[in-house]
Design an enzyme around this catalytic site. Structure first.
Site, PDB file in Angstrom:
ATOM      1  N   THR A 143      23.276   8.530 -60.083  1.00  0.00           N
ATOM      2  CA  THR A 143      23.167   9.794 -59.340  1.00  0.00           C
ATOM      3  C   THR A 143      24.505  10.531 -59.236  1.00  0.00           C
ATOM      4  O   THR A 143      25.553   9.920 -59.032  1.00  0.00           O
ATOM      5  CB  THR A 143      22.628   9.501 -57.923  1.00  0.00           C
ATOM      6  OG1 THR A 143      21.476   8.665 -58.041  1.00  0.00           O
ATOM      7  CG2 THR A 143      22.254  10.778 -57.196  1.00  0.00           C
ATOM      8  N   PRO A 145      26.375  14.394 -57.629  1.00  0.00           N
ATOM      9  CA  PRO A 145      26.128  15.437 -56.615  1.00  0.00           C
ATOM     10  C   PRO A 145      25.134  16.490 -57.110  1.00  0.00           C
ATOM     11  O   PRO A 145      24.333  16.990 -56.336  1.00  0.00           O
ATOM     12  CB  PRO A 145      27.524  16.032 -56.384  1.00  0.00           C
ATOM     13  CG  PRO A 145      28.471  14.918 -56.714  1.00  0.00           C
ATOM     14  CD  PRO A 145      27.825  14.139 -57.827  1.00  0.00           C
ATOM     15  N   GLY A 148      20.043  14.020 -59.455  1.00  0.00           N
ATOM     16  CA  GLY A 148      19.539  12.717 -59.028  1.00  0.00           C
ATOM     17  C   GLY A 148      18.271  12.384 -59.786  1.00  0.00           C
ATOM     18  O   GLY A 148      18.279  11.597 -60.731  1.00  0.00           O
ATOM     19  N   SER A 149      17.192  13.061 -59.409  1.00  0.00           N
ATOM     20  CA  SER A 149      15.917  12.833 -60.097  1.00  0.00           C
ATOM     21  C   SER A 149      16.035  13.172 -61.579  1.00  0.00           C
ATOM     22  O   SER A 149      15.462  12.493 -62.432  1.00  0.00           O
ATOM     23  CB  SER A 149      14.823  13.714 -59.481  1.00  0.00           C
ATOM     24  OG  SER A 149      14.740  13.497 -58.090  1.00  0.00           O
ATOM     25  N   GLU A 265      14.463  -2.154 -60.953  1.00  0.00           N
ATOM     26  CA  GLU A 265      14.953  -1.655 -59.662  1.00  0.00           C
ATOM     27  C   GLU A 265      13.780  -1.284 -58.753  1.00  0.00           C
ATOM     28  O   GLU A 265      13.755  -1.620 -57.567  1.00  0.00           O
ATOM     29  CB  GLU A 265      15.852  -0.432 -59.921  1.00  0.00           C
ATOM     30  CG  GLU A 265      16.340   0.242 -58.667  1.00  0.00           C
ATOM     31  CD  GLU A 265      17.419   1.291 -58.930  1.00  0.00           C
ATOM     32  OE1 GLU A 265      18.045   1.274 -60.008  1.00  0.00           O
ATOM     33  OE2 GLU A 265      17.630   2.128 -58.040  1.00  0.00           O
ATOM     34  N   GLY A 363       8.397   1.913 -25.380  1.00  0.00           N
ATOM     35  CA  GLY A 363       9.800   2.305 -25.174  1.00  0.00           C
ATOM     36  C   GLY A 363      10.770   1.309 -25.783  1.00  0.00           C
ATOM     37  O   GLY A 363      11.845   1.681 -26.273  1.00  0.00           O
ATOM     38  N   GLY A 386      16.035   5.256 -55.795  1.00  0.00           N
ATOM     39  CA  GLY A 386      15.497   4.659 -57.023  1.00  0.00           C
ATOM     40  C   GLY A 386      14.382   5.482 -57.639  1.00  0.00           C
ATOM     41  O   GLY A 386      13.630   4.983 -58.486  1.00  0.00           O
TER      42      GLY A 386
HETATM   43  C1  LIG Z   1      21.280   5.107 -49.268  1.00  0.00           C
HETATM   44  C2  LIG Z   1      21.170   5.486 -50.710  1.00  0.00           C
HETATM   45  C3  LIG Z   1      21.628   4.596 -51.680  1.00  0.00           C
HETATM   46  C4  LIG Z   1      21.572   4.937 -53.020  1.00  0.00           C
HETATM   47  N1  LIG Z   1      22.130   4.098 -53.967  1.00  0.00           N
HETATM   48  C5  LIG Z   1      22.270   4.547 -55.236  1.00  0.00           C
HETATM   49  C6  LIG Z   1      23.013   3.786 -56.195  1.00  0.00           C
HETATM   50  O1  LIG Z   1      23.515   2.690 -55.913  1.00  0.00           O
HETATM   51  N2  LIG Z   1      23.175   4.304 -57.445  1.00  0.00           N
HETATM   52  C7  LIG Z   1      22.639   5.500 -57.807  1.00  0.00           C
HETATM   53  O2  LIG Z   1      22.833   5.908 -58.941  1.00  0.00           O
HETATM   54  N3  LIG Z   1      21.932   6.241 -56.925  1.00  0.00           N
HETATM   55  C8  LIG Z   1      21.737   5.797 -55.657  1.00  0.00           C
HETATM   56  N4  LIG Z   1      21.016   6.548 -54.744  1.00  0.00           N
HETATM   57  C9  LIG Z   1      20.479   7.835 -55.181  1.00  0.00           C
HETATM   58  C10 LIG Z   1      18.961   7.941 -55.213  1.00  0.00           C
HETATM   59  O3  LIG Z   1      18.418   7.184 -56.257  1.00  0.00           O
HETATM   60  C11 LIG Z   1      18.660   9.443 -55.319  1.00  0.00           C
HETATM   61  O4  LIG Z   1      18.942   9.996 -54.041  1.00  0.00           O
HETATM   62  C12 LIG Z   1      17.238   9.757 -55.717  1.00  0.00           C
HETATM   63  O5  LIG Z   1      17.017   9.383 -57.052  1.00  0.00           O
HETATM   64  C13 LIG Z   1      16.907  11.235 -55.555  1.00  0.00           C
HETATM   65  O6  LIG Z   1      17.866  12.057 -56.153  1.00  0.00           O
HETATM   66  P1  LIG Z   1      18.526  13.269 -55.300  1.00  0.00           P
HETATM   67  O7  LIG Z   1      18.975  12.708 -54.006  1.00  0.00           O
HETATM   68  O8  LIG Z   1      19.530  13.943 -56.146  1.00  0.00           O
HETATM   69  O9  LIG Z   1      17.326  14.256 -54.996  1.00  0.00           O
HETATM   70  P2  LIG Z   1      16.839  15.497 -55.876  1.00  0.00           P
HETATM   71  O10 LIG Z   1      16.626  15.063 -57.277  1.00  0.00           O
HETATM   72  O11 LIG Z   1      17.762  16.650 -55.641  1.00  0.00           O
HETATM   73  O12 LIG Z   1      15.441  15.817 -55.222  1.00  0.00           O
HETATM   74  C14 LIG Z   1      15.306  16.615 -54.049  1.00  0.00           C
HETATM   75  C15 LIG Z   1      13.802  16.798 -53.778  1.00  0.00           C
HETATM   76  O13 LIG Z   1      13.190  17.461 -54.892  1.00  0.00           O
HETATM   77  C16 LIG Z   1      12.123  16.681 -55.378  1.00  0.00           C
HETATM   78  N5  LIG Z   1      12.027  16.780 -56.830  1.00  0.00           N
HETATM   79  C17 LIG Z   1      13.009  16.635 -57.747  1.00  0.00           C
HETATM   80  N6  LIG Z   1      12.509  16.727 -58.979  1.00  0.00           N
HETATM   81  C18 LIG Z   1      11.172  16.935 -58.848  1.00  0.00           C
HETATM   82  C19 LIG Z   1      10.101  17.102 -59.761  1.00  0.00           C
HETATM   83  N7  LIG Z   1      10.288  17.071 -61.076  1.00  0.00           N
HETATM   84  N8  LIG Z   1       8.857  17.287 -59.258  1.00  0.00           N
HETATM   85  C20 LIG Z   1       8.639  17.306 -57.918  1.00  0.00           C
HETATM   86  N9  LIG Z   1       9.616  17.152 -57.009  1.00  0.00           N
HETATM   87  C21 LIG Z   1      10.873  16.971 -57.466  1.00  0.00           C
HETATM   88  C22 LIG Z   1      12.454  15.257 -54.977  1.00  0.00           C
HETATM   89  O14 LIG Z   1      11.306  14.444 -54.943  1.00  0.00           O
HETATM   90  C23 LIG Z   1      13.069  15.482 -53.600  1.00  0.00           C
HETATM   91  O15 LIG Z   1      12.040  15.604 -52.644  1.00  0.00           O
HETATM   92  C24 LIG Z   1      21.019   6.193 -53.408  1.00  0.00           C
HETATM   93  C25 LIG Z   1      20.519   7.062 -52.439  1.00  0.00           C
HETATM   94  C26 LIG Z   1      20.605   6.729 -51.111  1.00  0.00           C
HETATM   95  C27 LIG Z   1      20.102   7.726 -50.088  1.00  0.00           C
END
Ligand SMILES: Cc1cc2nc3c(=O)[nH]c(=O)nc-3n(C[C@H](O)[C@H](O)[C@H](O)COP(=O)(O)OP(=O)(O)OC[C@H]3O[C@@H](n4cnc5c(N)ncnc54)[C@H](O)[C@@H]3O)c2cc1C
Length: 402
Positions: A143, A145, A148-149, A265, A363, A386
């Site tokens: 991931t 900034p 992610g997805s 994972e 509570g 994940g």
């Molecule tokens: C506590 C924590 C630990 C983590 N640990 C790791 C780690 O060790 N290594 C690592 O690489 N990552 C890690 N992650 C990252 C995690 O896997 C990502 O947060 C996750 O994959 C979502 O990516 P994003 O946060 O960028 O959300 P985004 O991709 O920005 O998504 C935002 C919203 O848009 C929606 N969305 C996005 N694309 C679509 C689509 N095509 N169709 C419909 N809806 C969509 C998503 O479902 C979500 O609701 C961690 C996250 C957290 C919170």
């Protein structure tokens, strides 16, 4: 009239209730690892939530043989089948410390499996062997900034320069990011080649004394809603030089490699939720039998009893699907559809069970000392981390040709 049920002919039901996917050896491990978790992890769950879980506990788990359960003996592992991974995740759920369980799972089931599957012999000796000993701690960097997805949308680059790769970019939400010695990093090696321009690297980020590699830094230590025992960081890579031999797997095939890693994972996340929900259920059931209102235990009210009935079905269905896809995964079948379904089902089930548990505790459920509000906060990560619920649904929808 006396009803003498003792005279009714019936099966004696003497068979063990052990699930059929487990052998006696799996159960032996469960017994010993669970005892260790209850003795050496659970008592520290509140302290670690304040100060993070200590690195020493991974070393201790490694000494006891719990880290390398499914890795071959030649690398210091126990040579067990994939089901041991499930037993381990189940045992960890007794810690009551989601952050510990997550940090462990990143090491055992997310960052090291790609090294085992894709790594050269030299990479296995250099990274897998000390990771199994608990001497090195790993992390996984997908991931960013801005992505992610959409894994293919990452911007971190690796450019070849003679015998080295030069890494530039940033990663965020990285579990173990503040303590790991190395990261299995996803980077673009050919920004114009789309899915075929992504590769994996093993990048040393800290030596064993914690000194950071030149060009690497933690740009932010992230504060979270739950999982406080786990460290999460935003990581920066500025001209970090990596030897050519640290390319992991095939150049340009990293997207496919990481798609495979995500299956394991998601599966371990599913298992964690089945066990986690069961722990919360058990604790809540005990509470409902003890806590009285209007002259009777609250569990004797139909409204509460029905909550338990519904939760028990949710947990059992989650278990059935997860174990079924585990069997496929362990047998080497493509289990993408089932893993995706299990990830989707179990993470929501865990959230719903934790929510009901708070309600049943009244509570006291809102108070920290009972641990259910913590389970609720920890669980909320499930439908996001994940791969989000929405992404799981997209994968399933595409598989249906939609
Ligand atoms: C506590 C924590 C630990 C983590 N640990 C790791 C780690 O060790 N290594 C690592 O690489 N990552 C890690 N992650 C990252 C995690 O896997 C990502 O947060 C996750 O994959 C979502 O990516 P994003 O946060 O960028 O959300 P985004 O991709 O920005 O998504 C935002 C919203 O848009 C929606 N969305 C996005 N694309 C679509 C689509 N095509 N169709 C419909 N809806 C969509 C998503 O479902 C979500 O609701 C961690 C996250 C957290 C919170």
């Amino acid at each position: 009239m006396a009803t003498a049920t003792s005279t009714v002919i019936k099966p004696d039901h003497a068979a063990s209730r052990k699930h059929f996917i487990f052998t006696d050896e799996h159960e032996e491990l469960r017994e010993s690892m669970k005892a260790w978790v209850l003795k050496e992890c659970t008592p520290h769950r509140f302290e670690w939530e304040e100060n993070l879980w200590p690195d020493s506990i991974l070393r201790r788990a490694a000494d006891l043989g719990f880290v390398g359960l499914c890795y071959p003996e030649e690398y210091g592992g126990q040579g067990g089948d994939y089901f041991y991974s499930l037993v381990r995740a189940d045992c960890m759920s007794y810690s009551g410390c989601g952050g510990l369980n997550m940090g462990f799972a990143v090491h055992t089931d997310m960052a090291t499996p790609p090294i085992h599957l894709l790594g050269t012999e030299e990479q296995k000796q250099r990274y897998l062997v000390p990771s199994i000993k608990g001497e090195l701690i790993s992390s996984l960097g997908i991931t960013e900034p801005g992505a992610g997805s959409d894994v293919a949308g990452i911007r971190t680059t690796a450019k070849r320069d003679g015998d080295e790769w030069v890494i530039n970019g940033s990663k965020t939400f990285i579990t173990n990011g503040l303590r790991a010695n190395y990261i299995v990093l996803v980077a673009k090696t050919d920004p114009d080649a789309g899915h075929d321009g992504i590769s994996l690297f093993i990048v040393d980020i800290r030596d064993e004394d914690g000194k950071e590699t030149e060009g690497f830094s933690v740009s932010r230590k992230l504060e979270k809603m739950g999982m406080h025992a786990s460290d999460t960081g935003e990581l920066s890579f500025q001209d970090v030089r990596v030897p050519a031999e640290n390319l992991l797997g095939q150049e340009g095939k990293g997207f496919y490699h990481i798609s495979w890693e995500l299956q394991g994972e998601r599966l371990v996340a599913a298992i964690g939720c089945v066990s986690g929900a069961e722990r919360v259920f058990d604790r809540t059931l005990a509470y409902a039998k003890e806590r009285e209102a209007f002259g009777r235990p609250i569990g004797r009210f139909q409204a509460i009893r029905h909550k338990f009935a519904e939760m028990s079905v949710k947990i059992e269905v989650s278990r059935a699907l997860t174990y079924a896809c585990l069997r496929r995964f362990a047998a080497g079948e493509d289990a993408t559809r089932e893993v995706t379904q299990a990830k989707l089902l179990t993470q929501r089930a865990m959230c719903e069970v934790a929510d009901e548990a708070i309600q049943i505790h009244g509570g006291y459920g809102y108070m920290r000392e009972y641990g259910v509000e913590r389970a609720y906060r920890d669980a909320r990560l499930g439908p996001i981390g994940g791969g989000t619920d929405e992404v799981m649904k997209e994968i399933l929808g595409r598989q249906l040709g939609l």
